[in-house]
Scaffold this active site. Structure first.
Site, PDB file in Angstrom:
ATOM      1  N   GLY A  16       8.908  -5.177   9.852  1.00 33.96           N
ATOM      2  CA  GLY A  16       7.638  -5.887   9.366  1.00 33.96           C
ATOM      3  C   GLY A  16       7.788  -5.677   7.998  1.00 33.96           C
ATOM      4  O   GLY A  16       6.816  -5.510   7.145  1.00 33.96           O
ATOM      5  N   ALA A  17       8.905  -5.761   7.221  1.00 28.47           N
ATOM      6  CA  ALA A  17       9.211  -5.248   5.862  1.00 28.47           C
ATOM      7  C   ALA A  17       9.085  -6.703   4.887  1.00 28.47           C
ATOM      8  O   ALA A  17       9.028  -6.490   3.665  1.00 28.47           O
ATOM      9  CB  ALA A  17      10.581  -4.872   5.805  1.00 28.47           C
ATOM     10  N   GLY A  20       3.009  -7.162   3.235  1.00 26.10           N
ATOM     11  CA  GLY A  20       2.266  -5.965   3.507  1.00 26.10           C
ATOM     12  C   GLY A  20       2.507  -4.670   3.296  1.00 26.10           C
ATOM     13  O   GLY A  20       3.364  -4.435   2.358  1.00 26.10           O
ATOM     14  N   ILE A  21       2.347  -3.783   3.995  1.00 25.17           N
ATOM     15  CA  ILE A  21       2.591  -2.462   4.089  1.00 25.17           C
ATOM     16  C   ILE A  21       4.224  -2.188   4.346  1.00 25.17           C
ATOM     17  O   ILE A  21       4.804  -1.411   3.606  1.00 25.17           O
ATOM     18  CB  ILE A  21       1.840  -1.622   5.254  1.00 25.17           C
ATOM     19  N   GLY A  22       4.669  -3.017   5.107  1.00 28.71           N
ATOM     20  CA  GLY A  22       6.095  -2.555   5.368  1.00 28.71           C
ATOM     21  C   GLY A  22       6.884  -3.068   4.073  1.00 28.71           C
ATOM     22  O   GLY A  22       7.909  -2.470   3.683  1.00 28.71           O
ATOM     23  N   SER A 145      -3.144   2.852  13.980  1.00 34.20           N
ATOM     24  CA  SER A 145      -4.360   2.247  13.365  1.00 34.20           C
ATOM     25  C   SER A 145      -5.596   3.184  13.797  1.00 34.20           C
ATOM     26  O   SER A 145      -5.456   3.515  15.143  1.00 34.20           O
ATOM     27  CB  SER A 145      -4.682   0.730  13.773  1.00 34.20           C
ATOM     28  N   TYR A 171      -5.627  -5.169  20.915  1.00 34.52           N
ATOM     29  CA  TYR A 171      -5.115  -4.542  19.769  1.00 34.52           C
ATOM     30  C   TYR A 171      -5.431  -3.124  19.943  1.00 34.52           C
ATOM     31  O   TYR A 171      -4.348  -2.539  19.689  1.00 34.52           O
ATOM     32  CB  TYR A 171      -5.645  -5.155  18.498  1.00 34.52           C
TER      33      TYR A 171
END
Length: 298
Positions: A16-17, A20-22, A145, A171
């Protein structure tokens, strides 16, 4: 991280890079000198992220691979490619995830949220376990989360959520599964030199949930604002990077971290029987049960 760590010579894989956070995590690791492999679902964003990170970090030991980690064959393809190119893995950051407003299924017939958010973490980690064993004080960081607190327990009778679908519940259950997996992995790897920890980044403003449409994304942002301060990806990545790089957490495993501090997750996340049951179910759903029976997996 308060000071830039030295990750020179460390081989790091971040899922997930491409946003966002990734992406913030990947950039920080590249700036610290790591050999960085990023994985993202969108090919164009992967290409743009790779070039931008090289330019911004001055580190050209950066590459991005395109893969949809909700699809198990694509997870396996990433693992095979990594095994063919790299001799070891020093850091695995499982970050890729999603939230879906309506029930979707993968080519394997699995509910999308569970398949991507949990089984993607589980399968990639176990496929790369031998390379992690060869790593230098290898670390696994699973991005989780606080939403896990909304799930009182895994519904093992309906893991595929066929009896009525609610995106928030799906989720929350997947994030509880992340924690059960992290803690069980840490227990099974005790004494191996590999650590496994969970990082809760907080309420971060990213593209997350944009796949469900602009209205859903705005609703997600509004809900995040109600539940606490909304921060940018760079700040959201701090806890991930702390667990990935900080010397003071070396050797510490099986923890839940938020705001760069270790704390407590929900009571349901410490259910040992649920963790064991989820591990067995995940082995079956990913086709790894035979390898486990043969003693090739923990």
């Amino acid at each position: 991280m308060r000071a830039r760590p030295d990750m020179t010579g460390r081989i790091c894989l971040v899922t997930g890079a491409s946003s966002g956070i990734g992406r913030a995590t990947a950039l920080a690791l590249a700036r610290a000198g790591a050999t960085l492999i990023g994985v993202g679902r969108d090919r164009v964003r992967c290409e743009k992220s790779a070039e931008a990170i090289k330019r911004e970090s001055g580190n050209y030991q950066v590459e991005f691979w395109q893969a949809d980690l909700s699809i198990q064959e694509e997870v396996r393809a990433v693992a095979r490619r990594f095994q063919a190119v790299y001799p070891r893995l020093d850091l695995l950051v499982n970050n890729a995830g999603g939230r879906f407003a309506r029930r979707l299924t993968t080519p394997e017939g699995l509910e999308m949220t569970f398949a991507l958010n949990h089984l993607g973490y589980f399968l990639l980690t176990l496929l790369l376990l031998e390379l992690l064993r060869r790593g230098e004080r290898a670390r696994v960081v699973n991005v989780v989360s606080a939403a896990h607190r909304g799930c009182p327990g895994i519904d093992f009778d309906d893991l595929n959520l066929e009896r009525g679908y609610d995106g928030r519940r799906a989720y929350a259950q997947s994030k509880l599964a992340n924690l059960l997996f992290t803690y069980e992995l840490a227990r099974r790897l005790e004494g191996s030199g590999i650590t496994a920890n969970a990082a809760a980044p907080g309420n971060v403003l990213t593209r997350f949930s944009l796949n469900n449409g602009l209205g859903s994304w705005l609703s997600h942002v509004a809900g995040s604002l109600k539940s606490g301060a909304l921060v940018g990806p760079r700040r959201g990545a701090r806890t991930v990077l702390h667990l990935a790089c900080a010397g003071e957490v070396a050797g510490r495993s099986g923890g839940y971290w938020a705001a760069e501090r270790e704390g407590a997750s929900s009571p349901a996340s410490y259910d040992l029987a649920a963790a064991e049951r989820l591990w067995r179910a995940s082995l079956e759903l990913t086709g790894l049960a035979r390898q486990a029976r043969e003693g090739r997996l923990p």
